[in-house]
Design a protein around this motif. Structure first.
Motif, PDB file in Angstrom:
ATOM      1  N   ILE A  32       0.844  -1.203   0.000  1.00 44.75           N
ATOM      2  CA  ILE A  32       0.000   0.000   0.000  1.00 44.75           C
ATOM      3  C   ILE A  32       0.879   1.254   0.000  1.00 44.75           C
ATOM      4  N   GLY A  33       1.871   1.284   0.864  1.00 47.77           N
ATOM      5  CA  GLY A  33       2.776   2.432   0.936  1.00 47.77           C
ATOM      6  C   GLY A  33       3.548   2.636  -0.356  1.00 47.77           C
ATOM      7  N   GLY A  34       3.993   1.538  -0.960  1.00 44.44           N
ATOM      8  CA  GLY A  34       4.710   1.633  -2.233  1.00 44.44           C
ATOM      9  C   GLY A  34       3.848   2.178  -3.349  1.00 44.44           C
ATOM     10  N   MET A  35       2.586   1.768  -3.356  1.00 44.03           N
ATOM     11  CA  MET A  35       1.664   2.279  -4.372  1.00 44.03           C
ATOM     12  C   MET A  35       1.391   3.770  -4.171  1.00 44.03           C
ATOM     13  N   LEU A  36       1.209   4.179  -2.931  1.00 42.52           N
ATOM     14  CA  LEU A  36       0.994   5.609  -2.651  1.00 42.52           C
ATOM     15  C   LEU A  36       2.232   6.425  -2.999  1.00 42.52           C
TER      16      LEU A  36
ATOM     17  N   GLY B 242       4.589   5.637  -5.200  1.00 45.21           N
ATOM     18  CA  GLY B 242       4.720   5.660  -6.656  1.00 45.21           C
ATOM     19  C   GLY B 242       3.734   6.602  -7.314  1.00 45.21           C
ATOM     20  N   ALA B 243       2.503   6.632  -6.805  1.00 49.81           N
ATOM     21  CA  ALA B 243       1.496   7.541  -7.361  1.00 49.81           C
ATOM     22  C   ALA B 243       1.906   8.992  -7.140  1.00 49.81           C
ATOM     23  N   GLY B 244       2.377   9.305  -5.942  1.00 48.78           N
ATOM     24  CA  GLY B 244       2.841  10.667  -5.657  1.00 48.78           C
ATOM     25  C   GLY B 244       4.027  11.050  -6.516  1.00 48.78           C
ATOM     26  N   TRP B 245       4.926  10.104  -6.717  1.00 54.31           N
ATOM     27  CA  TRP B 245       6.113  10.335  -7.537  1.00 54.31           C
ATOM     28  C   TRP B 245       5.700  10.591  -8.983  1.00 54.31           C
ATOM     29  N   ALA B 246       4.769   9.790  -9.491  1.00 54.41           N
ATOM     30  CA  ALA B 246       4.317   9.949 -10.879  1.00 54.41           C
ATOM     31  C   ALA B 246       3.597  11.279 -11.087  1.00 54.41           C
ATOM     32  N   ILE B 247       2.790  11.685 -10.122  1.00 55.75           N
ATOM     33  CA  ILE B 247       2.010  12.924 -10.259  1.00 55.75           C
ATOM     34  C   ILE B 247       2.903  14.157 -10.152  1.00 55.75           C
ATOM     35  N   THR B 248       3.806  14.159  -9.182  1.00 53.27           N
ATOM     36  CA  THR B 248       4.607  15.356  -8.902  1.00 53.27           C
ATOM     37  C   THR B 248       5.950  15.376  -9.611  1.00 53.27           C
ATOM     38  N   GLY B 249       6.427  14.214 -10.035  1.00 50.70           N
ATOM     39  CA  GLY B 249       7.736  14.153 -10.685  1.00 50.70           C
ATOM     40  C   GLY B 249       8.893  14.193  -9.707  1.00 50.70           C
TER      41      GLY B 249
END
Length: 153
Positions: free
Chosen positions: A100-104, A106-113
């Motif tokens: 769950i933490g890894g998915m969150l 990764g999502a934050g990383w993808a959105i914000t760069g």
């Protein structure tokens, strides 16, 4: 320098002002490295997640290899930390929270760069929108701290 002078020169964490200067210089160097290698560039991260180019995958692979070699050196030569304590590696247990933490993350990383390190490099290079990324990262950190007792560990 006497022991009393050394003790007075250090704060409660055991680090001297010289140690702080050293850490600051390493941080500045890493910030420059992140900007020059384009690791902190949103377009590079976006293209990585869309599998358009290998630039970031190559950098991440090199970082993993360097970390592995560094860990081997630390274990082999029993390297100590700045305050003289032995550096030890304790593996973390694998559980649902890691996924769950890894998915969150990764999502934050993808959105914000940006993952945590490059946020500061982006701010330092004048990308003021990264202040929102920093605010989001801090919000996530404090939310995790508040919810930690209720999360799967």
């Amino acid at each position: 320098m006497s022991e009393e002078a050394k003790a007075a020169d250090q704060n409660s964490s055991g680090m001297s002002p010289l140690n702080y200067l050293f850490v600051l210089l390493i941080g500045a160097y890493l910030g420059i490295l992140f900007i020059k290698s384009e690791v902190a560039r949103w377009e590079r991260v976006h293209d990585m997640f869309l599998f358009r180019e290998a630039h970031m995958y190559l950098i991440i692979s090199v970082a993993i290899v360097v970390a592995m070699i560094s860990m081997l050196i630390i274990k082999r030569f029993k390297v100590k930390s700045i305050d003289g304590k032995p550096i030890t590696y304790k593996p973390k247990p694998y559980h649902t929270g890691v996924i769950i933490g890894g998915m969150l993350f990764g999502a934050g990383w993808a959105i914000t760069g940006a993952c945590p390190g490059p946020i500061y490099a982006q701010i330092g290079s004048g990308e003021w929108m990264a202040l929102f990324t920093l605010a989001g990262a801090l919000l996530g950190m404090f939310s995790y701290a508040a919810l930690k007792p209720k999360l799967p560990h």
